[in-house]
Design an enzyme around this catalytic site. Structure first.
Site, PDB file in Angstrom:
ATOM      1  N   TYR A   1      25.200  31.917   4.488  1.00 17.75           N
ATOM      2  CA  TYR A   1      26.428  32.344   5.172  1.00 17.75           C
ATOM      3  C   TYR A   1      26.465  31.771   6.588  1.00 17.75           C
ATOM      4  O   TYR A   1      27.507  31.283   7.046  1.00 17.75           O
ATOM      5  CB  TYR A   1      26.498  33.865   5.194  1.00 17.75           C
ATOM      6  CG  TYR A   1      27.835  34.415   5.604  1.00 17.75           C
ATOM      7  CD1 TYR A   1      28.923  34.383   4.737  1.00 17.75           C
ATOM      8  CD2 TYR A   1      28.027  34.970   6.872  1.00 17.75           C
ATOM      9  CE1 TYR A   1      30.162  34.895   5.109  1.00 17.75           C
ATOM     10  CE2 TYR A   1      29.253  35.477   7.252  1.00 17.75           C
ATOM     11  CZ  TYR A   1      30.316  35.442   6.369  1.00 17.75           C
ATOM     12  OH  TYR A   1      31.538  35.942   6.755  1.00 17.75           O
TER      13      TYR A   1
ATOM     14  N   LYS B   1      29.463  29.139   7.778  1.00 16.40           N
ATOM     15  CA  LYS B   1      30.350  29.556   8.864  1.00 16.40           C
ATOM     16  C   LYS B   1      30.154  28.694  10.101  1.00 16.40           C
ATOM     17  O   LYS B   1      31.102  28.425  10.845  1.00 16.40           O
ATOM     18  CB  LYS B   1      30.144  31.040   9.173  1.00 16.40           C
ATOM     19  CG  LYS B   1      30.693  31.964   8.083  1.00 16.40           C
ATOM     20  CD  LYS B   1      32.173  31.725   7.804  1.00 16.40           C
ATOM     21  CE  LYS B   1      32.752  32.728   6.814  1.00 16.40           C
ATOM     22  NZ  LYS B   1      34.186  32.504   6.549  1.00 16.40           N
TER      23      LYS B   1
ATOM     24  N   THR C   1      35.659  45.555   5.111  1.00 16.78           N
ATOM     25  CA  THR C   1      36.369  44.953   3.996  1.00 16.78           C
ATOM     26  C   THR C   1      35.561  45.177   2.728  1.00 16.78           C
ATOM     27  O   THR C   1      34.410  45.634   2.773  1.00 16.78           O
ATOM     28  CB  THR C   1      36.551  43.435   4.207  1.00 16.78           C
ATOM     29  OG1 THR C   1      35.257  42.799   4.151  1.00 16.78           O
ATOM     30  CG2 THR C   1      37.221  43.129   5.545  1.00 16.78           C
TER      31      THR C   1
END
Length: 231
Positions: A151, A155, A186
């Site tokens: 990740y 990113k 989320t």
């Protein structure tokens, strides 16, 4: 910040930051293309928005043909594109030695290649209307996190791809920016939200002392897409 008669594509629009941002653009008068892999989530969001200003398009952002079809559908239906919000993404946790190559390839395909493909397909139309791109990067793309090797890598790629796009296309009249959310409530972070130690670690380093909400990020995206952010 009004977007009357503007055409906005939002990827990852079925939930979380994407859904909140799509709704905010629609409330500000935009024609919105809701794009996501999950048809049921798309239909749920679309049902809450004005039907005459909403187009639903299911796609996998890692597939070039499907991204091209999304852009073509937006232009055919609404006549052009003013804003592309490259937001679709997935989360793969784990250090490098605990990350399967299959998971690495998938997160690169969705989170980084997907941004590239969206920009590549939309740029000819954005140049015509002096539009803009906003990408969802992350604080994880600005500095490293433990146990988030893949990740962090993708990113970080989005952050620097954003810079490259801005440099290359600013003089075409196309602005390119990114938002870099921290821990946001989320569906993608649902498991992390159940881990009290993880939540507290984030709260300790967030100045406001609270987690982000999708609408917090949506407001920043709308600013970056607006004429108020013209420079």
């Amino acid at each position: 910040m009004r977007f009357d008669d503007k055409v906005v594509i939002v990827t990852g629009a079925g939930s979380g930051i994407g859904a909140a941002t799509a709704r905010a653009f629609s409330e500000a008068g935009a024609h919105v293309v809701l794009a996501d892999l999950d048809q049921d989530e798309l239909d749920t969001i679309a049902a809450t928005l004005p039907q005459d200003r909403t187009l639903v398009h299911r796609l996998d952002v890692s597939r070039p043909d499907e991204v091209d079809a999304m852009v073509e559908a937006a232009v055919a239906h609404f006549g052009g594109i003013d804003v592309l919000f490259n937001n679709a993404g997935i989360l793969v946790e784990g250090a490098a030695d605990a990350t399967a190559l299959e998971d690495w390839n998938r997160i690169v395909a969705v989170n980084l290649t997907g941004v590239f493909l969206g920009a590549k397909a939309a740029l000819p139309h954005l140049k015509q209307r002096k539009g803009c791109i906003v990408n969802t990067a992350s604080v994880s793309g600005l500095a490293g996190d433990r146990g988030m090797a893949a990740y962090n890598a993708v990113k970080g790629g989005v952050v620097n791809l954003t810079r490259a796009l801005a440099i290359d296309h600013g003089r075409d009249g196309v602005r390119v920016n990114a938002v870099c959310p921290s821990f946001t409530r989320t569906g993608m972070t649902a498991d992390m939200q159940q881990d009290e130690a993880t939540v507290q670690a984030f709260l300790d380093r967030i100045p406001l002392g609270r987690l982000g909400e999708p609408v917090d990020i949506a407001r920043a995206v709308l600013f970056l897409a607006s004429d108020d952010a013209g420079f």
